[in-house]
Design a protein around this motif. Structure first.
Motif, PDB file in Angstrom:
ATOM      1  N   LEU A  37       0.823  -1.203   0.000  1.00 38.43           N
ATOM      2  CA  LEU A  37       0.000   0.000   0.000  1.00 38.43           C
ATOM      3  C   LEU A  37       0.866   1.265   0.000  1.00 38.43           C
ATOM      4  O   LEU A  37       0.468   2.289  -0.549  1.00 38.43           O
ATOM      5  CB  LEU A  37      -0.956   0.001   1.193  1.00 38.43           C
ATOM      6  CG  LEU A  37      -2.072   1.063   1.150  1.00 38.43           C
ATOM      7  CD1 LEU A  37      -2.833   1.007  -0.172  1.00 38.43           C
ATOM      8  CD2 LEU A  37      -3.026   0.892   2.326  1.00 38.43           C
ATOM      9  N   LYS A  38       2.046   1.202   0.619  1.00 41.78           N
ATOM     10  CA  LYS A  38       2.969   2.341   0.531  1.00 41.78           C
ATOM     11  C   LYS A  38       3.321   2.624  -0.924  1.00 41.78           C
ATOM     12  O   LYS A  38       3.322   3.778  -1.366  1.00 41.78           O
ATOM     13  CB  LYS A  38       4.251   2.046   1.321  1.00 41.78           C
ATOM     14  CG  LYS A  38       4.171   2.297   2.813  1.00 41.78           C
ATOM     15  CD  LYS A  38       5.551   2.166   3.443  1.00 41.78           C
ATOM     16  CE  LYS A  38       5.520   2.453   4.926  1.00 41.78           C
ATOM     17  NZ  LYS A  38       6.865   2.511   5.527  1.00 41.78           N
ATOM     18  N   ALA A  39       3.652   1.584  -1.656  1.00 41.91           N
ATOM     19  CA  ALA A  39       4.018   1.751  -3.063  1.00 41.91           C
ATOM     20  C   ALA A  39       2.850   2.342  -3.856  1.00 41.91           C
ATOM     21  O   ALA A  39       3.033   3.274  -4.657  1.00 41.91           O
ATOM     22  CB  ALA A  39       4.438   0.407  -3.655  1.00 41.91           C
ATOM     23  N   ARG A  41       2.364  15.889   2.542  1.00 40.69           N
ATOM     24  CA  ARG A  41       3.365  14.951   3.050  1.00 40.69           C
ATOM     25  C   ARG A  41       2.709  13.594   3.319  1.00 40.69           C
ATOM     26  O   ARG A  41       1.600  13.533   3.833  1.00 40.69           O
ATOM     27  CB  ARG A  41       3.997  15.488   4.335  1.00 40.69           C
ATOM     28  CG  ARG A  41       4.649  16.845   4.182  1.00 40.69           C
ATOM     29  CD  ARG A  41       5.353  17.284   5.457  1.00 40.69           C
ATOM     30  NE  ARG A  41       4.477  17.329   6.604  1.00 40.69           N
ATOM     31  CZ  ARG A  41       4.867  17.673   7.842  1.00 40.69           C
ATOM     32  NH1 ARG A  41       6.132  18.006   8.066  1.00 40.69           N
ATOM     33  NH2 ARG A  41       4.008  17.688   8.843  1.00 40.69           N
ATOM     34  N   LEU A  42       3.420  12.540   2.952  1.00 40.67           N
ATOM     35  CA  LEU A  42       2.902  11.176   3.132  1.00 40.67           C
ATOM     36  C   LEU A  42       3.784  10.427   4.116  1.00 40.67           C
ATOM     37  O   LEU A  42       4.975  10.239   3.871  1.00 40.67           O
ATOM     38  CB  LEU A  42       2.861  10.448   1.792  1.00 40.67           C
ATOM     39  CG  LEU A  42       2.424   8.979   1.801  1.00 40.67           C
ATOM     40  CD1 LEU A  42       1.025   8.825   2.382  1.00 40.67           C
ATOM     41  CD2 LEU A  42       2.482   8.396   0.383  1.00 40.67           C
ATOM     42  N   PHE A  43       3.205  10.026   5.238  1.00 48.48           N
ATOM     43  CA  PHE A  43       3.902   9.239   6.245  1.00 48.48           C
ATOM     44  C   PHE A  43       3.137   7.938   6.486  1.00 48.48           C
ATOM     45  O   PHE A  43       1.953   7.820   6.160  1.00 48.48           O
ATOM     46  CB  PHE A  43       3.988   9.996   7.583  1.00 48.48           C
ATOM     47  CG  PHE A  43       4.752  11.273   7.541  1.00 48.48           C
ATOM     48  CD1 PHE A  43       6.143  11.271   7.544  1.00 48.48           C
ATOM     49  CD2 PHE A  43       4.090  12.493   7.522  1.00 48.48           C
ATOM     50  CE1 PHE A  43       6.861  12.456   7.520  1.00 48.48           C
ATOM     51  CE2 PHE A  43       4.800  13.685   7.500  1.00 48.48           C
ATOM     52  CZ  PHE A  43       6.191  13.668   7.498  1.00 48.48           C
ATOM     53  N   SER A  44       3.824   6.983   7.087  1.00 56.31           N
ATOM     54  CA  SER A  44       3.156   5.769   7.548  1.00 56.31           C
ATOM     55  C   SER A  44       3.423   5.600   9.034  1.00 56.31           C
ATOM     56  O   SER A  44       4.317   6.239   9.598  1.00 56.31           O
ATOM     57  CB  SER A  44       3.669   4.542   6.784  1.00 56.31           C
ATOM     58  OG  SER A  44       5.017   4.281   7.125  1.00 56.31           O
ATOM     59  N   VAL A 102      11.499   3.482   2.096  1.00 58.22           N
ATOM     60  CA  VAL A 102      12.349   4.673   1.997  1.00 58.22           C
ATOM     61  C   VAL A 102      11.532   5.860   1.506  1.00 58.22           C
ATOM     62  O   VAL A 102      11.678   6.985   1.996  1.00 58.22           O
ATOM     63  CB  VAL A 102      13.542   4.411   1.056  1.00 58.22           C
ATOM     64  CG1 VAL A 102      14.321   5.696   0.775  1.00 58.22           C
ATOM     65  CG2 VAL A 102      14.463   3.356   1.655  1.00 58.22           C
ATOM     66  N   LEU A 103      10.651   5.618   0.546  1.00 59.40           N
ATOM     67  CA  LEU A 103       9.846   6.685  -0.040  1.00 59.40           C
ATOM     68  C   LEU A 103       8.715   7.133   0.878  1.00 59.40           C
ATOM     69  O   LEU A 103       8.302   8.296   0.834  1.00 59.40           O
ATOM     70  CB  LEU A 103       9.277   6.217  -1.380  1.00 59.40           C
ATOM     71  CG  LEU A 103      10.325   5.853  -2.443  1.00 59.40           C
ATOM     72  CD1 LEU A 103       9.650   5.255  -3.669  1.00 59.40           C
ATOM     73  CD2 LEU A 103      11.151   7.067  -2.825  1.00 59.40           C
ATOM     74  N   VAL A 104       8.210   6.220   1.698  1.00 62.85           N
ATOM     75  CA  VAL A 104       7.137   6.548   2.657  1.00 62.85           C
ATOM     76  C   VAL A 104       7.602   6.080   4.031  1.00 62.85           C
ATOM     77  O   VAL A 104       7.330   4.952   4.443  1.00 62.85           O
ATOM     78  CB  VAL A 104       5.803   5.870   2.271  1.00 62.85           C
ATOM     79  CG1 VAL A 104       4.688   6.345   3.203  1.00 62.85           C
ATOM     80  CG2 VAL A 104       5.449   6.142   0.819  1.00 62.85           C
ATOM     81  N   PRO A 105       8.322   6.918   4.769  1.00 64.62           N
ATOM     82  CA  PRO A 105       8.940   6.479   6.026  1.00 64.62           C
ATOM     83  C   PRO A 105       7.935   6.310   7.157  1.00 64.62           C
ATOM     84  O   PRO A 105       6.880   6.941   7.173  1.00 64.62           O
ATOM     85  CB  PRO A 105       9.918   7.618   6.341  1.00 64.62           C
ATOM     86  CG  PRO A 105       9.298   8.820   5.718  1.00 64.62           C
ATOM     87  CD  PRO A 105       8.647   8.321   4.445  1.00 64.62           C
ATOM     88  N   PHE A 106       8.290   5.445   8.109  1.00 65.91           N
ATOM     89  CA  PHE A 106       7.516   5.312   9.334  1.00 65.91           C
ATOM     90  C   PHE A 106       7.785   6.524  10.213  1.00 65.91           C
ATOM     91  O   PHE A 106       8.940   6.816  10.564  1.00 65.91           O
ATOM     92  CB  PHE A 106       7.905   4.041  10.090  1.00 65.91           C
ATOM     93  CG  PHE A 106       7.359   2.790   9.482  1.00 65.91           C
ATOM     94  CD1 PHE A 106       6.011   2.474   9.598  1.00 65.91           C
ATOM     95  CD2 PHE A 106       8.184   1.916   8.784  1.00 65.91           C
ATOM     96  CE1 PHE A 106       5.497   1.311   9.045  1.00 65.91           C
ATOM     97  CE2 PHE A 106       7.687   0.757   8.218  1.00 65.91           C
ATOM     98  CZ  PHE A 106       6.334   0.446   8.349  1.00 65.91           C
TER      99      PHE A 106
END
Length: 316
Positions: free
Chosen positions: A96-98, A148-151, A124-128
């Motif tokens: 889902l991050k991808a 900004r997109l975070f997880s 790497v592209l969507v860091p925790f």
């Protein structure tokens, strides 16, 4: 189940040392004094890979991960345009991050042959968010473009207050708890080897309505859910994009076969130390039946129902 006992000697013992083969969030070294003071008061259990798990705000964390949680709660300032992907470990986070990165950045990277996902792991592209605070209380987010997109793997109760106050959007990923447990077991075994060498449905929104999207059945109807995600995130597909097959391009770019066979995901490592390949295992729906006995499945169902009974959540 053992009765949790606070590790009274933990901050002073030799166990707080570097273990080079373990990821950074599983290390137990160089702790902030704030965590050293707190940790002796928390219930603890022996961890599967790390030495200890500590119960904080009703959930379990490794020692170093807890350091990131505390710093994140104290210092992270959310923007109202932020988007937070909230998942339990091994529920489909990498996939889902991808998808979300490709979806939200399709105008920046229109050529699938030159896409950042081809050379970077999705983590790497969507860091925790909480892991960004493990080694510093003030990580640099100035390079992030808006939105900004975070997880995060944090429960809502442990998120920074600024997240709730900001009105930012949440995408909440659900998976069958038994399948999630089996995937976590496989993942943990991989981490142990390195050391040696739920579908859940929301019955009420977590915050104000309109800012939480629940994602279920991603593997069953990916195109429909991709469109639903794009509308929720404020970047719906245009008719021209639909005509040119942009949805199919994104799903192909983010497919398990494509991502798992990229060189970066076969041989690369994350900054925290994990090998990228450990995040790629084809998790099939109902796979838990191949690993758990009938008694184990029944017990997990019973525990899950008991834990969720007072939370407004239930199994489908």
């Amino acid at each position: 189940m053992l009765t949790p006992q606070p590790p009274a000697l933990l901050p002073e013992t030799p166990m707080l040392q570097s273990t080079p083969d373990l990821p950074a969030y599983l290390q137990e070294k160089e702790l902030f004094q704030e965590l050293r003071d707190l940790i002796v008061s928390l219930p603890a259990e022996k961890g599967w890979v790390a030495n200890y798990l500590h119960q904080y705000q009703g959930f379990w964390h490794t020692t170093r991960q807890l350091q990131g949680v505390l710093a994140c709660q104290k210092h992270f300032q959310a923007h109202h345009t932020d988007i937070l992907l909230v998942t339990t470990p091994k529920s489909g986070t990498t996939w889902l991050k991808a998808i979300m990165f490709a979806l939200m950045n399709r105008a920046r990277f229109p050529d699938p042959k030159q896409h950042p996902l081809l050379t970077n792991n999705p983590h790497v592209l969507v860091p925790f968010l909480e892991l960004e605070y493990i080694d510093t209380q003030f990580p640099d987010f100035t390079s992030f473009i808006s939105p900004r997109l975070f997880s995060t793997h944090l429960p809502f109760v442990s998120l920074p207050k600024s997240v709730e106050d900001s009105g930012c959007k949440f995408v909440y990923l659900c998976r069958n708890p038994k399948d999630t447990f089996v995937s976590l077991w496989h993942f943990t075994n991989k981490l142990k080897n390195l050391k040696k060498r739920l579908k859940i449905r929301l019955k009420r929104p977590l915050t104000n309505s309109g800012i939480v999207l629940e994602v279920r059945g991603l593997e069953e109807k990916p195109k429909a859910l991709l469109r639903r995600l794009s509308e929720f995130l404020g970047c719906p597909f245009s008719q021209e994009e639909e005509n040119y097959g942009v949805t199919d391009e994104i799903l192909n770019l983010c497919s398990f076969d494509k991502l798992s066979n990229l060189e970066v995901n076969k041989t690369g490592k994350l900054p925290s130390g994990e090998e990228n390949c450990t995040f790629f295992r084809r998790g099939e729906v109902g796979d838990s039946m191949n690993y758990l006995t009938a008694d184990m499945l029944e017990k997990m169902d019973r525990i899950t129902e008991q834990k969720l009974k007072s939370c407004g959540l239930s199994l489908l």
